[in-house]
Write an enzyme that holds these catalytic residues in place. Sequence first.
Site, PDB file in Angstrom:
ATOM      1  N   LYS A  14     -59.175   5.192  25.235  1.00  0.00           N
ATOM      2  CA  LYS A  14     -59.080   6.624  25.551  1.00  0.00           C
ATOM      3  C   LYS A  14     -58.318   7.390  24.463  1.00  0.00           C
ATOM      4  CE  LYS A  14     -56.912   6.056  29.532  1.00  0.00           C
ATOM      5  NZ  LYS A  14     -56.864   4.588  29.642  1.00  0.00           N
ATOM      6  N   ARG A  89     -54.887  10.794  36.941  1.00  0.00           N
ATOM      7  CA  ARG A  89     -54.939   9.358  37.226  1.00  0.00           C
ATOM      8  C   ARG A  89     -55.016   9.091  38.718  1.00  0.00           C
ATOM      9  NH1 ARG A  89     -52.254   7.542  32.227  1.00  0.00           N
ATOM     10  NH2 ARG A  89     -52.524   5.304  32.022  1.00  0.00           N
ATOM     11  N   ARG A 128     -52.611  -4.744  20.520  1.00  0.00           N
ATOM     12  CA  ARG A 128     -52.401  -3.357  20.094  1.00  0.00           C
ATOM     13  C   ARG A 128     -51.012  -3.168  19.488  1.00  0.00           C
ATOM     14  NH1 ARG A 128     -53.506   1.633  24.074  1.00  0.00           N
ATOM     15  NH2 ARG A 128     -51.928   0.719  25.425  1.00  0.00           N
ATOM     16  N   ARG A 161     -46.065  -1.660  22.509  1.00  0.00           N
ATOM     17  CA  ARG A 161     -45.568  -0.935  23.678  1.00  0.00           C
ATOM     18  C   ARG A 161     -45.045  -1.928  24.717  1.00  0.00           C
ATOM     19  NH1 ARG A 161     -50.115   3.376  25.512  1.00  0.00           N
ATOM     20  NH2 ARG A 161     -49.303   2.681  27.522  1.00  0.00           N
ATOM     21  N   ARG A 172     -50.874  -2.774  35.548  1.00  0.00           N
ATOM     22  CA  ARG A 172     -51.546  -1.503  35.207  1.00  0.00           C
ATOM     23  C   ARG A 172     -53.029  -1.560  35.565  1.00  0.00           C
ATOM     24  NH1 ARG A 172     -50.254  -1.215  29.175  1.00  0.00           N
ATOM     25  NH2 ARG A 172     -51.442   0.709  29.161  1.00  0.00           N
TER      26      ARG A 172
HETATM   27  P1  AMP Z   1     -50.888   5.694  28.956  1.00  0.00           P
HETATM   28  O1  AMP Z   1     -50.268   5.912  27.625  1.00  0.00           O
HETATM   29  O2  AMP Z   1     -51.886   6.766  29.318  1.00  0.00           O
HETATM   30  O3  AMP Z   1     -51.461   4.310  29.118  1.00  0.00           O
HETATM   31  O4  AMP Z   1     -49.708   5.839  30.036  1.00  0.00           O
HETATM   32  C1  AMP Z   1     -48.611   4.953  30.040  1.00  0.00           C
HETATM   33  C2  AMP Z   1     -47.853   5.051  31.346  1.00  0.00           C
HETATM   34  O5  AMP Z   1     -47.358   6.388  31.523  1.00  0.00           O
HETATM   35  C3  AMP Z   1     -48.649   4.763  32.605  1.00  0.00           C
HETATM   36  O6  AMP Z   1     -48.749   3.385  32.872  1.00  0.00           O
HETATM   37  C4  AMP Z   1     -47.797   5.500  33.650  1.00  0.00           C
HETATM   38  O7  AMP Z   1     -46.619   4.779  33.948  1.00  0.00           O
HETATM   39  C5  AMP Z   1     -47.369   6.749  32.906  1.00  0.00           C
HETATM   40  N1  AMP Z   1     -48.374   7.841  33.077  1.00  0.00           N
HETATM   41  C6  AMP Z   1     -49.135   8.407  32.092  1.00  0.00           C
HETATM   42  N2  AMP Z   1     -49.934   9.353  32.594  1.00  0.00           N
HETATM   43  C7  AMP Z   1     -49.704   9.393  33.928  1.00  0.00           C
HETATM   44  C8  AMP Z   1     -50.232  10.147  35.009  1.00  0.00           C
HETATM   45  N3  AMP Z   1     -51.222  11.059  34.817  1.00  0.00           N
HETATM   46  N4  AMP Z   1     -49.747   9.916  36.257  1.00  0.00           N
HETATM   47  C9  AMP Z   1     -48.770   9.015  36.467  1.00  0.00           C
HETATM   48  N5  AMP Z   1     -48.231   8.263  35.506  1.00  0.00           N
HETATM   49  C10 AMP Z   1     -48.684   8.431  34.227  1.00  0.00           C
END
Ligand code: AMP
Length: 214
Positions: A14, A89, A128, A161, A172
């Site tokens: 994404k 999400r 990654r 990360r 996740r």
């Molecule tokens: P990402 O970088 O999009 O994979 O997001 C990493 C982490 O940030 C996720 O596993 C959540 O803990 C938090 N997070 C990011 N976006 C959201 C969202 N829209 N709602 C809730 N938690 C989020």
Amino acid sequence: MARIVIIGPPGAGKGTQAKLLAKLHGVPHVSTGDMLREAIAAGTPLGEEARQYMDAGQLLPDDVMIGIVDARLQAPDAARGFILDGFPRTVAQAEALDALLARRGLPLTAVLRFVVPQDDLVRRLAGRRVCKDCGTMFHVDDGGPAAKGRCDRCDGLLYQRADDEEATVRRRMEVFETQTAPLGRYYAGTGILRDVDGSGTRDGVFARVKAALA
Ligand code: AMP
């Protein structure tokens, strides 16, 4: 006008595709994950709260996330459009997004749903590496900068990360299945949902993204 949401499991690409699309359309890439990681790095109260959820592979509360995105989409640069990556999400977030965009008379123009086999997702996340300074992502299997640990764009340090570690990745994935996958049903009736095969190379996927939006 591009007002696009990208949904898909962790590791689906994404962020990579959102960056390419944002550049193509000249609109901001709005990544809620990046915004939270910036808050953590800056040591803000939001960052403190976010770290606990993120390290556990859990989602932050809907009201917190909706507030952040509402504010971000009111910034002048988002008036021309945006690529939303990592939000919504949950169905509650999707409903809130629709409501706030409807108030501004600027509904979404497309929802891209990335579909990638589970084995590929795990492999992508495990390998990654991300540049601490510019956020560019690399994969150890590419043999390039990831092997040296330095970004080839800005020479920043590459890191893994914390939430890309195996146990957190598994959590996740579960969170995606239970809380985020239902978004497909939410958007199915809108006529703007497009499935994209997210397997293969970055450029191959981007060609399919453009075709899906054409
Ligand atoms: P990402 O970088 O999009 O994979 O997001 C990493 C982490 O940030 C996720 O596993 C959540 O803990 C938090 N997070 C990011 N976006 C959201 C969202 N829209 N709602 C809730 N938690 C989020």
